[in-house]
Design a protein around this motif. Structure first.
Motif, PDB file in Angstrom:
ATOM      1  N   ILE A 187      97.660  76.701-105.663  1.00 46.75           N
ATOM      2  CA  ILE A 187      98.145  77.633-106.698  1.00 46.75           C
ATOM      3  C   ILE A 187      99.487  78.236-106.252  1.00 46.75           C
ATOM      4  N   PRO A 188     100.526  77.437-106.159  1.00 48.68           N
ATOM      5  CA  PRO A 188     101.789  77.933-105.586  1.00 48.68           C
ATOM      6  C   PRO A 188     102.489  79.013-106.399  1.00 48.68           C
ATOM      7  N   LEU A 189     102.129  79.182-107.663  1.00 46.73           N
ATOM      8  CA  LEU A 189     102.798  80.176-108.507  1.00 46.73           C
ATOM      9  C   LEU A 189     101.998  81.467-108.651  1.00 46.73           C
ATOM     10  N   ILE A 190     100.894  81.573-107.929  1.00 45.67           N
ATOM     11  CA  ILE A 190     100.026  82.751-108.004  1.00 45.67           C
ATOM     12  C   ILE A 190     100.051  83.467-106.653  1.00 45.67           C
ATOM     13  N   GLY A 191     100.013  84.800-106.675  1.00 44.36           N
ATOM     14  CA  GLY A 191      99.977  85.559-105.432  1.00 44.36           C
ATOM     15  C   GLY A 191      98.697  85.295-104.658  1.00 44.36           C
ATOM     16  N   PHE A 192      98.833  85.023-103.370  1.00 42.71           N
ATOM     17  CA  PHE A 192      97.678  84.765-102.507  1.00 42.71           C
ATOM     18  C   PHE A 192      97.955  85.443-101.169  1.00 42.71           C
ATOM     19  N   ASP A 193      97.162  86.463-100.831  1.00 37.54           N
ATOM     20  CA  ASP A 193      97.352  87.200 -99.582  1.00 37.54           C
ATOM     21  C   ASP A 193      96.113  87.077 -98.716  1.00 37.54           C
ATOM     22  N   ASN A 194      96.335  86.688 -97.472  1.00 34.76           N
ATOM     23  CA  ASN A 194      95.246  86.466 -96.520  1.00 34.76           C
ATOM     24  C   ASN A 194      95.393  87.478 -95.385  1.00 34.76           C
ATOM     25  N   PHE A 195      94.514  88.477 -95.341  1.00 39.25           N
ATOM     26  CA  PHE A 195      94.600  89.537 -94.347  1.00 39.25           C
ATOM     27  C   PHE A 195      93.651  89.261 -93.177  1.00 39.25           C
ATOM     28  N   MET A 196      94.068  89.715 -91.996  1.00 38.26           N
ATOM     29  CA  MET A 196      93.274  89.491 -90.789  1.00 38.26           C
ATOM     30  C   MET A 196      92.740  90.827 -90.263  1.00 38.26           C
ATOM     31  N   PRO A 197      91.536  90.844 -89.690  1.00 36.12           N
ATOM     32  CA  PRO A 197      90.948  92.091 -89.194  1.00 36.12           C
ATOM     33  C   PRO A 197      91.203  92.336 -87.707  1.00 36.12           C
ATOM     34  N   LYS A 358      88.912 101.240 -95.288  1.00 41.97           N
ATOM     35  CA  LYS A 358      90.175 101.978 -95.384  1.00 41.97           C
ATOM     36  C   LYS A 358      91.358 101.023 -95.456  1.00 41.97           C
ATOM     37  N   TYR A 359      91.270  99.937 -94.724  1.00 42.24           N
ATOM     38  CA  TYR A 359      92.305  98.902 -94.752  1.00 42.24           C
ATOM     39  C   TYR A 359      92.421  98.308 -96.157  1.00 42.24           C
ATOM     40  N   MET A 360      91.274  97.996 -96.757  1.00 42.77           N
ATOM     41  CA  MET A 360      91.275  97.427 -98.102  1.00 42.77           C
ATOM     42  C   MET A 360      91.795  98.437 -99.122  1.00 42.77           C
ATOM     43  N   ALA A 361      91.445  99.704 -98.940  1.00 40.62           N
ATOM     44  CA  ALA A 361      91.937 100.737 -99.846  1.00 40.62           C
ATOM     45  C   ALA A 361      93.455 100.841 -99.779  1.00 40.62           C
ATOM     46  N   ALA A 362      94.013 100.748 -98.584  1.00 37.32           N
ATOM     47  CA  ALA A 362      95.468 100.806 -98.427  1.00 37.32           C
ATOM     48  C   ALA A 362      96.143  99.612 -99.088  1.00 37.32           C
ATOM     49  N   ILE A 363      95.507  98.448 -99.011  1.00 41.94           N
ATOM     50  CA  ILE A 363      96.049  97.243 -99.659  1.00 41.94           C
ATOM     51  C   ILE A 363      96.088  97.436-101.174  1.00 41.94           C
ATOM     52  N   SER A 372     105.654  96.837-100.763  1.00 41.62           N
ATOM     53  CA  SER A 372     105.560  95.743 -99.800  1.00 41.62           C
ATOM     54  C   SER A 372     104.310  95.882 -98.933  1.00 41.62           C
ATOM     55  N   ILE A 373     103.659  94.753 -98.675  1.00 38.61           N
ATOM     56  CA  ILE A 373     102.493  94.749 -97.786  1.00 38.61           C
ATOM     57  C   ILE A 373     102.740  93.864 -96.577  1.00 38.61           C
ATOM     58  N   SER A 374     104.008  93.585 -96.275  1.00 39.71           N
ATOM     59  CA  SER A 374     104.323  92.689 -95.158  1.00 39.71           C
ATOM     60  C   SER A 374     103.827  93.254 -93.833  1.00 39.71           C
ATOM     61  N   ALA A 375     103.952  94.577 -93.639  1.00 34.00           N
ATOM     62  CA  ALA A 375     103.485  95.187 -92.395  1.00 34.00           C
ATOM     63  C   ALA A 375     101.963  95.127 -92.293  1.00 34.00           C
ATOM     64  N   THR A 376     101.284  95.182 -93.436  1.00 34.10           N
ATOM     65  CA  THR A 376      99.825  95.108 -93.453  1.00 34.10           C
ATOM     66  C   THR A 376      99.348  93.711 -93.119  1.00 34.10           C
ATOM     67  N   LEU A 377     100.094  92.703 -93.572  1.00 36.34           N
ATOM     68  CA  LEU A 377      99.714  91.319 -93.286  1.00 36.34           C
ATOM     69  C   LEU A 377      99.784  91.005 -91.796  1.00 36.34           C
ATOM     70  N   SER A 378     100.708  91.631 -91.083  1.00 35.81           N
ATOM     71  CA  SER A 378     100.872  91.389 -89.649  1.00 35.81           C
ATOM     72  C   SER A 378     100.899  92.727 -88.918  1.00 35.81           C
ATOM     73  N   PRO A 379      99.735  93.243 -88.512  1.00 35.88           N
ATOM     74  CA  PRO A 379      99.663  94.599 -87.952  1.00 35.88           C
ATOM     75  C   PRO A 379     100.010  94.660 -86.466  1.00 35.88           C
ATOM     76  N   THR A 380     101.012  93.898 -86.037  1.00 39.17           N
ATOM     77  CA  THR A 380     101.362  93.829 -84.618  1.00 39.17           C
ATOM     78  C   THR A 380     101.716  95.201 -84.056  1.00 39.17           C
ATOM     79  N   GLU A 381     102.540  95.944 -84.790  1.00 40.36           N
ATOM     80  CA  GLU A 381     102.982  97.252 -84.298  1.00 40.36           C
ATOM     81  C   GLU A 381     101.810  98.201 -84.101  1.00 40.36           C
ATOM     82  N   LYS A 382     100.863  98.182 -85.035  1.00 34.93           N
ATOM     83  CA  LYS A 382      99.698  99.060 -84.926  1.00 34.93           C
ATOM     84  C   LYS A 382      98.841  98.684 -83.723  1.00 34.93           C
ATOM     85  N   ILE A 383      98.689  97.382 -83.478  1.00 32.99           N
ATOM     86  CA  ILE A 383      97.897  96.939 -82.336  1.00 32.99           C
ATOM     87  C   ILE A 383      98.558  97.370 -81.035  1.00 32.99           C
ATOM     88  N   GLN A 384      99.885  97.221 -80.963  1.00 33.51           N
ATOM     89  CA  GLN A 384     100.604  97.612 -79.752  1.00 33.51           C
ATOM     90  C   GLN A 384     100.460  99.109 -79.484  1.00 33.51           C
TER      91      GLN A 384
END
Length: 396
Positions: A187-197, A358-363, A372-384
């Motif tokens: 589905i290349p024309l539809i939004g698809f977001d895959n979040f990691m825990p 809470k993570y899902m609520a923020a999304i 933008s949810i780019s920071a949510t998709l890759s929470p590297t800064e939060k983990i650090q």
């Protein structure tokens, strides 16, 4: 939480509604409570700016939509929306793995399967898509995600399901730790977001076990197979530790329960003697390969074996996990609350839960504001930041 702030320069796309199917009503309730709290925290700032709260949609006590899917005596069903959804931004939530919901067919009791849940999801979409401003689907466990590729004459169920949702007018699909996120190519024309825990795993781990030392001499991350490599690499790099991988030797001459049986687990990596080992994967189904991995780790000198899996399905029950915990092969298992868990699981001394509400609520809150949810998709800064706080003793 990073998203727990006032969206000062943007309005919601439309009034927010969460259409939670019965399969994930508990999780949706927690998500709703967080969003209500987010927006109540924002109200003081919005009042100071003399914003119209009614227009923003911040003055409601609940964002849950009154909907249900009753069934006829034949087992057929329909979706009923009991309030207006005209012009709303709808997020339909469904847990396709929830096997606890019964229904009656000609006097016999059935339990809902993933197919039943997916049909109910489409029914709710069909009941509101014509008048809603936008329809989004939140499916934590992506329907048929394990049937993501064709190796012979097989159906491509996940791709077909995604195409169905796209054809119905769904604009965004949100899922978590998809078995293979490349299914979005269907589905290349539809939004698809895959979040990691990953962040929630690390947070739960540190909160439960303050004795863990972060460093290559004390900690290691393991992938139980080739498919989980990217998950293990990401976590190991964030923690600054080594990683290793098991690969499964299978007997391709036989098929047992729909798959080729595992002959042996082979390991690639450095020594794990005396180390705490974290095993990461997307799901525990029967748990057979995960338990074999834990046993192999302890045989190779691992001090602790900790399993982190997004979805704890436990399709073959919990007894084998009890046995391996008692024998010392398994220390504990961390899964999320994104899917249904049997009540008896919470009584197990080896089980920990990573809360994702809470993570899902923020999304949802961010998407409703078109932020933008780019920071949510890759929470590297939060983990650090979390790792630094843990090493500084602030979490102990």
């Amino acid at each position: 939480m990073a998203n727990n702030f006032v969206f000062k320069d943007s309005l919601p796309v439309a009034p927010l509604k969460i259409a939670a199917l019965e399969s994930c009503s508990e999780l949706a309730g927690k998500v709703n409570d967080h969003i209500v709290q987010f927006r109540r925290n924002d109200i003081e700032e919005l009042l100071r700016r003399k914003e119209d709260l009614h227009y923003r949609g911040y003055d409601v006590d609940s964002y849950l939509l009154d909907c249900k899917c009753p069934r006829f005596g034949t087992g057929e069903a329909k979706a009923m929306i009991n309030e207006s959804v005209r012009g709303t931004d709808i997020f339909v939530m469904a847990d396709v793995t929830n096997y606890s919901i019964p229904y009656t067919v000609s006097g016999y009791t059935n339990h809902m399967s993933p197919d039943d849940h997916f049909q109910d999801l489409k029914r709710v979409i069909g009941a509101c898509a014509s008048t809603a401003h936008r329809v989004n689907v939140i499916m934590p466990f992506l329907y048929e995600s394990r049937q993501h590729k064709r190796s012979k004459r097989e159906s491509l169920d996940c791709a077909m399901a995604l195409e169905e949702l796209a054809a119905m007018g769904v604009e965004n699909i949100i899922t978590f730790d998809a078995h293979d996120p490349r299914v979005q190519n269907a589905i290349p024309l539809i939004g698809f977001d895959n979040f990691m825990p990953t962040y929630q795993f690390v947070k739960t781990l540190f909160a439960h076990d303050p004795s863990i030392h972060i460093g290559k001499e004390h900690l290691m991350v393991i992938s139980p197979d080739e498919g989980a490599m990217s998950r293990a690499v990401y976590l190991a790099n964030n923690l600054g530790v080594d990683m290793g991988m098991f690969y499964k030797r299978r007997d391709y001459s036989r098929i047992v329960n729909g798959r080729n049986p595992i002959v042996a687990h082979e390991f690639l990596g450095s020594s794990m003697d005396g180390k705490t080992v974290i095993i990461v994967d997307d799901m525990i189904s029967s748990g057979e390969s995960m338990l074999d991995t834990c046993k192999e780790l302890k045989a190779r000198g691992a001090k602790k074996a900790i399993v982190c899996c997004t979805f704890g399905l436990f399709t073959n029950g919990l007894e084998k996990f009890d046995e391996y915990h008692q024998k010392g092969y398994l220390d504990y298992v961390i899964t999320t609350n994104l899917n249904y868990r049997a009540p008896e699981l919470f009584d197990r001394p080896w089980y920990l839960e990573a809360d994702m509400s809470k993570y899902m609520a923020a999304i949802i809150n961010s998407l409703n504001h078109n932020r933008s949810i780019s920071a949510t998709l890759s929470p590297t800064e939060k983990i650090q930041k979390l790792v630094k706080r843990y090493q500084d003793g602030e979490l102990k």
